[in-house]
Motif scaffolding. Sequence first.
Motif, PDB file in Angstrom:
ATOM      1  N   ASP A   1       4.538 -18.589   0.417  1.00 29.52           N
ATOM      2  CA  ASP A   1       4.036 -19.862   0.921  1.00 29.52           C
ATOM      3  C   ASP A   1       4.627 -20.138   2.292  1.00 29.52           C
ATOM      4  N   ALA A   2       3.758 -20.288   3.302  1.00 28.72           N
ATOM      5  CA  ALA A   2       4.240 -20.504   4.666  1.00 28.72           C
ATOM      6  C   ALA A   2       4.865 -21.879   4.850  1.00 28.72           C
ATOM      7  N   ARG A   3       4.684 -22.772   3.908  1.00 25.92           N
ATOM      8  CA  ARG A   3       5.244 -24.116   4.052  1.00 25.92           C
ATOM      9  C   ARG A   3       6.753 -24.135   3.800  1.00 25.92           C
ATOM     10  N   ARG A   4       7.282 -23.068   3.202  1.00 25.41           N
ATOM     11  CA  ARG A   4       8.713 -22.995   2.908  1.00 25.41           C
ATOM     12  C   ARG A   4       9.281 -21.669   3.423  1.00 25.41           C
ATOM     13  N   PRO A   5      10.589 -21.624   3.678  1.00 25.12           N
ATOM     14  CA  PRO A   5      11.192 -20.388   4.205  1.00 25.12           C
ATOM     15  C   PRO A   5      10.980 -19.197   3.276  1.00 25.12           C
ATOM     16  N   PHE A   6      10.822 -18.026   3.871  1.00 22.30           N
ATOM     17  CA  PHE A   6      10.776 -16.780   3.105  1.00 22.30           C
ATOM     18  C   PHE A   6      11.357 -15.662   3.958  1.00 22.30           C
ATOM     19  N   ARG A   7      11.697 -14.577   3.296  1.00 25.35           N
ATOM     20  CA  ARG A   7      12.233 -13.398   3.972  1.00 25.35           C
ATOM     21  C   ARG A   7      11.588 -12.156   3.379  1.00 25.35           C
ATOM     22  N   ILE A   8      11.239 -11.206   4.229  1.00 19.20           N
ATOM     23  CA  ILE A   8      10.709  -9.919   3.787  1.00 19.20           C
ATOM     24  C   ILE A   8      11.627  -8.839   4.352  1.00 19.20           C
ATOM     25  N   VAL A   9      12.223  -8.058   3.469  1.00 18.66           N
ATOM     26  CA  VAL A   9      13.163  -7.015   3.860  1.00 18.66           C
ATOM     27  C   VAL A   9      12.506  -5.661   3.628  1.00 18.66           C
ATOM     28  N   LEU A  10      12.455  -4.872   4.693  1.00 18.11           N
ATOM     29  CA  LEU A  10      11.800  -3.570   4.660  1.00 18.11           C
ATOM     30  C   LEU A  10      12.847  -2.501   4.955  1.00 18.11           C
ATOM     31  N   ALA A  11      13.190  -1.730   3.938  1.00 17.03           N
ATOM     32  CA  ALA A  11      14.237  -0.722   4.092  1.00 17.03           C
ATOM     33  C   ALA A  11      13.732   0.553   4.745  1.00 17.03           C
ATOM     34  N   GLU A  12      12.432   0.677   4.854  1.00 18.53           N
ATOM     35  CA  GLU A  12      11.821   1.899   5.389  1.00 18.53           C
ATOM     36  C   GLU A  12      10.483   1.530   6.015  1.00 18.53           C
ATOM     37  N   ARG A  13       9.904   2.477   6.720  1.00 24.26           N
ATOM     38  CA  ARG A  13       8.553   2.252   7.227  1.00 24.26           C
ATOM     39  C   ARG A  13       7.608   2.149   6.043  1.00 24.26           C
TER      40      ARG A  13
ATOM     41  N   LEU B   1       0.812  -1.212   0.000  1.00 24.32           N
ATOM     42  CA  LEU B   1       0.000   0.000   0.000  1.00 24.32           C
ATOM     43  C   LEU B   1       0.847   1.264   0.000  1.00 24.32           C
ATOM     44  N   GLU B   2       1.884   1.284   0.826  1.00 23.17           N
ATOM     45  CA  GLU B   2       2.797   2.433   0.901  1.00 23.17           C
ATOM     46  C   GLU B   2       4.212   1.903   1.084  1.00 23.17           C
ATOM     47  N   GLY B   3       5.195   2.658   0.585  1.00 30.62           N
ATOM     48  CA  GLY B   3       6.577   2.237   0.744  1.00 30.62           C
ATOM     49  C   GLY B   3       6.902   1.031  -0.119  1.00 30.62           C
ATOM     50  N   THR B   4       8.043   0.426   0.152  1.00 29.21           N
ATOM     51  CA  THR B   4       8.504  -0.706  -0.646  1.00 29.21           C
ATOM     52  C   THR B   4       8.848  -1.890   0.249  1.00 29.21           C
ATOM     53  N   ALA B   5       8.922  -3.065  -0.356  1.00 26.58           N
ATOM     54  CA  ALA B   5       9.303  -4.280   0.358  1.00 26.58           C
ATOM     55  C   ALA B   5       9.971  -5.228  -0.621  1.00 26.58           C
ATOM     56  N   LEU B   6      10.926  -6.010  -0.125  1.00 26.25           N
ATOM     57  CA  LEU B   6      11.527  -7.091  -0.891  1.00 26.25           C
ATOM     58  C   LEU B   6      11.046  -8.412  -0.308  1.00 26.25           C
ATOM     59  N   LEU B   7      10.446  -9.241  -1.132  1.00 29.39           N
ATOM     60  CA  LEU B   7       9.983 -10.562  -0.718  1.00 29.39           C
ATOM     61  C   LEU B   7      10.844 -11.605  -1.398  1.00 29.39           C
ATOM     62  N   LEU B   8      11.502 -12.443  -0.617  1.00 30.66           N
ATOM     63  CA  LEU B   8      12.408 -13.450  -1.147  1.00 30.66           C
ATOM     64  C   LEU B   8      11.898 -14.846  -0.796  1.00 30.66           C
ATOM     65  N   GLN B   9      11.716 -15.679  -1.820  1.00 35.98           N
ATOM     66  CA  GLN B   9      11.328 -17.076  -1.612  1.00 35.98           C
ATOM     67  C   GLN B   9      11.622 -17.873  -2.873  1.00 35.98           C
ATOM     68  N   ASP B  10      11.983 -19.126  -2.684  1.00 34.71           N
ATOM     69  CA  ASP B  10      12.204 -20.068  -3.790  1.00 34.71           C
ATOM     70  C   ASP B  10      13.209 -19.547  -4.818  1.00 34.71           C
ATOM     71  N   GLY B  11      14.240 -18.848  -4.341  1.00 36.29           N
ATOM     72  CA  GLY B  11      15.279 -18.365  -5.230  1.00 36.29           C
ATOM     73  C   GLY B  11      14.929 -17.123  -6.010  1.00 36.29           C
ATOM     74  N   ARG B  12      13.778 -16.508  -5.734  1.00 31.47           N
ATOM     75  CA  ARG B  12      13.372 -15.308  -6.443  1.00 31.47           C
ATOM     76  C   ARG B  12      13.212 -14.145  -5.459  1.00 31.47           C
ATOM     77  N   THR B  13      13.292 -12.931  -5.996  1.00 32.19           N
ATOM     78  CA  THR B  13      13.080 -11.724  -5.204  1.00 32.19           C
ATOM     79  C   THR B  13      12.049 -10.856  -5.899  1.00 32.19           C
ATOM     80  N   ALA B  14      10.980 -10.531  -5.189  1.00 37.11           N
ATOM     81  CA  ALA B  14       9.957  -9.628  -5.711  1.00 37.11           C
ATOM     82  C   ALA B  14      10.130  -8.277  -5.041  1.00 37.11           C
ATOM     83  N   GLU B  15      10.362  -7.259  -5.853  1.00 39.40           N
ATOM     84  CA  GLU B  15      10.465  -5.892  -5.326  1.00 39.40           C
ATOM     85  C   GLU B  15       9.089  -5.236  -5.450  1.00 39.40           C
ATOM     86  N   LEU B  16       8.465  -5.026  -4.311  1.00 36.64           N
ATOM     87  CA  LEU B  16       7.078  -4.568  -4.291  1.00 36.64           C
ATOM     88  C   LEU B  16       6.995  -3.072  -4.049  1.00 36.64           C
TER      89      LEU B  16
END
Length: 322
Positions: A115-127, A91-106
Amino acid sequence: MLTGHAPGVSCSTRELVPGDRLAAWQRALSRTYVDVDVTVEHDRPWIGELAAERLGALQIATEEFGPGTILRGARSVAADPRSHILVRRQLEGTALLLQDGRTAELHPGDLAFHDARRPFRIVLAERQRARILMVPRAPLRLEERQLRALTATVVDDAAGGAADLLLPLLDGLVDEVTRATPARREQLARTVVEILATVALERAGGQPESALWERITASVRTRLGESGLTPQDIADQHAISLRYLHRLFQRQGTTVGAWVRTRRLEAAREELARPGAAHRSIAAVAHRWGFTSPSHFSRTFRESYGMSPAQWRRAAGAVQAD
């Protein structure tokens, strides 16, 4: 501070002392979504705000947080059996979502599945602020290989296809769910889940809109004789919104009413031409195929085929019983 009662929960770290915030925020996210670890840079100020509500199979949450990282590692996956699919709508700002060898820049307006069944990471550089929709795996109707192809890929409304039509509709429906009466909420929530399933299937390489069209039209053909058949009935039967139903038919170059009327006329014309149906009056045939007014049926039939039902019956060689 974590507050709430089933099925809703809310959390704000605003009133907590800085030393208590991280643990409280991690508990809130783990309780609301799935078990995760949260890290922040302690020399940078941050505040977490979360509100969530569960409606049947759907959970809707709004999250404000950052900078920081949300991690669901292998240990969390093993300890927490929940295997829901999470859908992040930025909705506001940006986020990086990493899972299954891919990175989505939102960016604002973008959407991505994880998918909660496999590891993931969400990186938030700002509020930032995001809406998180969480659903069980089953309603999405995807095979595991399709889910793996779907995660951490950016979905937006500029790529065409179902997403172009459905993402704006999804936002409106989610907003409507939060304002609707309790009796209406679960029905709207089912529609949201159906939209998510449609978008997910298309992104995973399926043909969701054509499949939905075939399913709807096949079902309507079995209900042509119901004089009270309405677009709302059709939309409710297939757990989609009335607006989306109308858009589906518009994309086929027609309207719901015109399509149903044409199919009814075709069915009536076919019956009138059968010698075995010669004992049925034209009024009875009209009623059998959903026309409540014989005069309206005759007028519509003539406009469509250039002759009256009686003339068509004679031309087809059937014995007229009227």
